[in-house]
Each structure stands twice: as C-alpha cells, then as structure tokens.
Design an enzyme around this catalytic site. Structure first.
Site, short mmCIF file in Angstrom:
data_model
loop_
_atom_site.label_atom_id
_atom_site.label_comp_id
_atom_site.label_asym_id
_atom_site.label_seq_id
_atom_site.Cartn_x
_atom_site.Cartn_y
_atom_site.Cartn_z
N GLU A 179 45.84 38.32 39.35
CA GLU A 179 45.76 39.34 40.41
C GLU A 179 47.14 39.86 40.79
OE1 GLU A 179 43.08 40.73 41.26
OE2 GLU A 179 41.46 39.29 40.90
N ARG A 183 47.90 43.84 40.07
CA ARG A 183 48.06 44.70 41.26
C ARG A 183 49.53 44.91 41.61
NH1 ARG A 183 42.60 43.61 44.80
NH2 ARG A 183 41.59 42.34 43.23
N ASP A 312 36.20 40.32 30.32
CA ASP A 312 36.38 41.77 30.26
C ASP A 312 37.75 42.33 29.83
OD1 ASP A 312 37.38 40.84 32.69
OD2 ASP A 312 36.18 42.13 33.97
N GLU A 444 34.38 50.35 37.92
CA GLU A 444 34.19 50.36 36.46
C GLU A 444 33.29 51.49 35.93
OE1 GLU A 444 33.99 47.63 38.35
OE2 GLU A 444 35.82 46.59 37.75
N THR A 530 44.55 47.39 33.96
CA THR A 530 43.18 47.14 34.39
C THR A 530 42.96 47.40 35.88
OG1 THR A 530 41.30 45.66 34.06
CG2 THR A 530 43.35 44.66 34.85
#
Ligand code: DMJ
Length: 564
Positions: A179, A183, A312, A444, A530
């Site tokens: 994360e 981010r 994913d 998504e 992502t």
C-alpha cells in the site's frame, strides 16, 4: 334544327326519347367522374395515381427518389453532427461534473480530515487506519496528480505545500509495503514527473530507501509488513505459514524501476529483478501463479489462483513492465503472455447466460466467482492485445470487451457493483452472499471502461461511465463527501462512512480520462500504476531516433553535430 328522320319514330316522339337519353348520359358521366375523383382522395391513392399517371408524368418520381436519397443523407449527416455535438456536450458536462465531484471530495477532506489518511464523510472526521503505519495524508498524496491533471491548481498547491512541510517519513508503525508503494511511492513519482517539482523527488527517494529492509529475507522476496522507523519487517498474521502475497510482492516493479532511474542507484531495480527471477524459475501448477509464497523457502504455500484480490496486480505489472520499458523488457512480455495462456486454459469461463468471466482456481477446483477487483482485467487484456501473437490479438481484444461487459452486467440495479459476484446456482454476475454486496467506491470497472474507450472508441463505454457518475451522485454522495454503500441491491442505501483515498486517485481520475481526449496522458507515453498514478514510459531509443535524423554517412542533416 333539322332532325333526320328515323323510320317508325315521329319527330315529337324522337325529341322526347333524345332528351331522356341525354339526361341519362349526363347522369352516367357525372357518376364516373365522381367515382374516379373519389379514388384520388382515398388514403392509399398514391398507388392508384402511379397506375393512372403516364410514364412521362411518373418520371419526376424517380428524380424525387434521388432528391429523397440526398435529403436522407443530409438528414443522416445532420443527425450524426447532432450526436457528435451532444457527445461533446456530454463530455463537457461530464468534465464539469467530475471537476465538481473531485472538488467536493477534496474540500470535505480538507475541511474535516486534513492531514489524516481518509475522510469519514458521515461523522465528518478523519481516519488513520493501520495500512500506512505512521504515515499520514494518504488522500493528499493520492490526489496530487488528479488535481494537477484536472487543472485544480489551487488545490494542487495546498497538497504540494502539505507534502513539503508536513509529510513525515520518520514514522513508526505497521505499514503495508504494497500500500505504501502503490499510493505513496506511486503518487510522489507521478507528481514529480508531471510537475518537475524537486520536493516530490526528494521525498520519494527517501521513502524508497526506507522500504528496502523488507527485502532482507533468505530469498529476497519481501515480507508484507514493515516498520518504516526501525526497518523490521514481518508477514501478515492472516497469511498462511508466514507467506508473502503474490499481488503484494508482484506489484513493486514499476515504481522500483523508476526509483532506480531517478536516483541512479540500481539497488531498487535489482530488488524487483530478483523477485522476477525467482518467479520465472519456480515450477508453476498448470502454468498458473498461486497467491501465497514463502519468503524463506521460495515455494508456493497454497494452490489458490485468482485475478481478483491477492493475485490481480501481479499480472497487471507484467504487461505494464513491458510497456513501460518501451517494449524492450522481453522477459516481462514472455511471462505475461505465458500466464495469459494458462489463464485462458484454466480460468476463463462462460456462464449459461453467455457471460465470460474469470473463475478462481483452488488446486484444480473452480470457484465460479469474480471479485470486483478482478474487473481491472478488461483493461489489462485490452492494453496487452496489440503485442500478443498475431493469431491471438483479436481474441485478446474480444476477451477484454467480454470481461468488461460482464463487469458492467454486475452493476445493477443501483448501477454500482458488488464486491464479488457469482455464476453458480443460477446466478449470473450477481452477489449471492450478503457479505459480498458492498461497494466501497472502487475503480476497477470504470478503469476497464477507460482503457476500452481508448482502444475502441465504442460510445457504450462512455455511456456506462456516465451511468456510474449518476449512480455515484445518487447513492454515494452525502453532505460531508462521498461514501461507500453496504448493499448495492438495497433500495434505501446505507453508507459505510468512508471516502477511500483511491476514490480520488483512481475512480475520479479514470472517469475524467474516459471523457477526455486521448492526448491527455496518452497510452503511448504513460503507464498507470495500480493506484492510477501515471508513470512515464522509459524511452531508450532516443539515440536511434537521433541517428535516424542523420544521413547514412552519419552526418547530421543540418551539417551540425547533434547534441545528445
Ligand atoms: C487500489 O488500491 C488498487 O487499485 C489496488 O491494486 C487494488 N485495490 C484498490 C482499489 O480497489
């Protein structure tokens, strides 16, 4: 008047008979005229007119058809122009709405949660959470590039000032390597590449250094959790047998390659190349990559395969690594297309109702379920189609469209989609469990609309995006910001009181790009990490381009030397 005499008829008698006949003939001709006249006034008289009109008279009808055809073509052109104007209007309207939405989300965050990680829009306060350890301001870092792209420059300045003066990287606490990378590292890198402001570069290189201790394991596969202050790292308590997660250690490549580019320090690239080396070497069941791997032994821990959560973005980063390398990273390309072959052979399914979906695989047994997270795959398959084997390109693009269509089907009846949907026991892209009915402002499905729009320009993707804008406004907007909802099937929505930072970084950005021209962050020059933070493609062939400007004898065209 002299009447000819007819034998056996007196003159007076003949006169009487003649006048009777005259009256009769007059009556008859009047009747015929009336009948014919009436025919022309019948509703379907056109057909009769054609029968009664001579060929020469019929001629103007043919000329009229050409005129009609021309008129029809003119009308069709005018209609198409009207549609284009309307769609321009819709784009303008959509842009306007999306700017308002971003501003509304930002203003509320600023007002009620400034400096915290996320906004709680119902209780109107900030949320810190446990994902980022001691780091703060996740919504600020995640918003920097969206604000900049949307031209909300005053707000961007506020965000930049906060990074400059308040982003403290010397924090203790349990933070997720994944994360923080997608981010914070992704957000700061993008902000640097878009604006050139050195403060972002300084911060991101400092943060990158702090993530390195997570790789100190026997295999070099990083553990999931790291304390940025002490450098100690460990695995998630919930991950079986101290394993690391495929989607976590497999979603570092893009950012780490850029950290090496920016710092001229190869260490970041070496760390992620080492992960790839191990993954390439290790045996894969049916060519598939399971979600759990031991950072100690380098072996798979369980055989659960998914393009949803836990798996994913590993697949996403394979194709994006290839694209970001200006299509020079052949290893990433090979790994992506081999993984895709295995996915096609083992996971791609067709529902009884004709929907294509990506099932999950548990040691050979299929779970006919797709998570909202797996809906990114429409976009991934789309951007990867062009570089597939010649005979597979169209198939991959079709598959991308089919998966995006299925994900759109799951967006009903609120026009927002559940966390997971199933294709068993009669279900067709619907959540069958109460616990899977929530929507937390995830991007998504919209992400795939954006890619598919760019690749096909099929207007349905903008229509679907617009449905999502309306649904977000109707169901997720509350007085203090935007909130996720607990049940996408409920007529009276219940809010979860959380404005996720990825709503600002991904959902609103992808919607904005969906309604923008293709030259805003063109896919030829940028890849999105992502978390939707754009990173530039690393063009290595500028030397070749310079050379191509030279004459064959290498003399520069203008006779001067080319400065490189
Ligand atoms: C984001 O943080 C990223 O897209 C990640 O890859 C998956 N989940 C969220 C959004 O749903």
């Amino acid at each position: 008047m002299v009447f000819r005499k007819f034998p056996g008829v007196s003159a007076s008698g003949m006169g009487l008979r003649l006048s009777q006949k005259f009256v009769f003939l007059l009556f008859l001709s009047g009747l015929v005229t009336l009948c014919l006249g009436a025919l022309f006034f019948l509703p379907d008289s056109a057909r009769l007119k054609r029968i009664f009109l001579s060929k020469t008279e019929a001629q103007p009808v043919t000329v009229g058809s050409e005129n009609d055809a021309r008129e029809q073509a003119r009308k069709a052109d005018a209609a198409a122009a009207r549609v284009r104007a309307l769609s321009r209007k819709l784009n303008l309207k959509a842009h306007f709405c999306l700017l308002q939405m971003m501003k509304f989300a930002w203003d509320n965050y600023k007002h009620y949660a400034w400096g915290k990680n996320e906004l709680r829009p119902l209780t109107r306060n900030g949320h810190i959470g446990t994902m980022f350890g001691g780091l703060r301001g996740a919504s600020i870092i995640d918003s920097l590039d969206t604000l900049y792209i949307m031209d909300l420059l005053e707000e961007y300045e506020e965000a930049k000032d906060w990074v400059e003066n308040n982003l403290d990287l010397n924090s203790n606490g349990e933070s997720s390597l994944f994360e923080v990378n997608i981010r914070y590292v992704g957000g700061l890198l993008s902000a640097y590449y878009l604006t050139g402001n050195e403060v972002f570069k300084k911060k991101v290189l400092e943060l990158g250094e702090k993530l390195l201790p997570a790789f100190n394991t026997p295999t070099g596969i990083p553990r999931g959790v790291i304390n940025l202050g002490s450098g100690t790292s460990w695995s998630w308590g919930w991950a079986s047998a101290g394993s690391s997660i495929l989607a976590e250690f497999g979603t570092l490549h893009l950012e780490f390659v850029h950290l090496s580019e920016l710092s001229n320090n190869p260490v970041f690239r070496e760390k992620v190349m080492n992960i790839r080396k191990l993954l390439n070497k290790i045996e894969k069941p049916h060519g598939l990559y399971p979600n759990f791997l031991s950072p100690v032994t380098g072996n798979w821990v369980q055989h659960h395969v998914s393009l949803g959560g836990l798996g994913d973005s590993f697949y996403e980063y394979l194709i994006k690594s290839y694209l970001m390398s200006d299509k020079t990273d052949e290893e990433a390309k090979k790994m992506y297309y081999s993984a895709l072959e295995a996915i096609e052979a083992n996971l791609v399914q067709q529902s009884p109702g004709g929907l294509t979906y990506l099932a999950e695989w548990r040691g050979g047994i299929l779970d006919h379920k797709m998570g909202h997270l797996a809906c990114f795959a429409g976009g991934m398959l789309g951007i990867g189609a062009e570089d597939g084997a010649p005979e597979k390109k169209q198939r991959y693009l079709d598959l991308a469209g089919e998966i995006t269509h299925t994900c759109h089907e799951s967006y009903t009846p609120t026009k927002l989609g559940p966390e997971a949907f199933r294709f068993d026991a009669g279900a067709e892209a619907t959540a069958t469990r109460l616990s899977e009915r929530y929507y937390i402002l995830r991007p998504e499905v919209i992400e795939s609309y954006m890619y598919m729009w760019r690749l096909t320009h099929d207007p349905k993707y903008r229509e679907w995006g617009w449905e999502a804008v309306e649904a977000l406004e109707k169901h997720c907007r509350v007085e203090g910001g935007y909130s996720g909802i607990r049940d996408v099937y409920a007529s009276a929505v219940s809010h979860d009181n959380m404005q996720q930072s990825f709503f600002l970084s991904e959902t609103l950005k992808y919607l904005y790009l969906l309604f923008s021209d293709d030259d805003l962050l063109p896919l030829q020059d940028w890849v999105f990490n992502t978390e939707a933070h754009p990173l530039p493609i690393i063009h290595r062939n500028c030397l070749q381009r310079q050379n191509s400007l030279q004459k064959p004898d290498k003399t520069p065209i203008d006779g001067k030397s080319v400065a490189i």
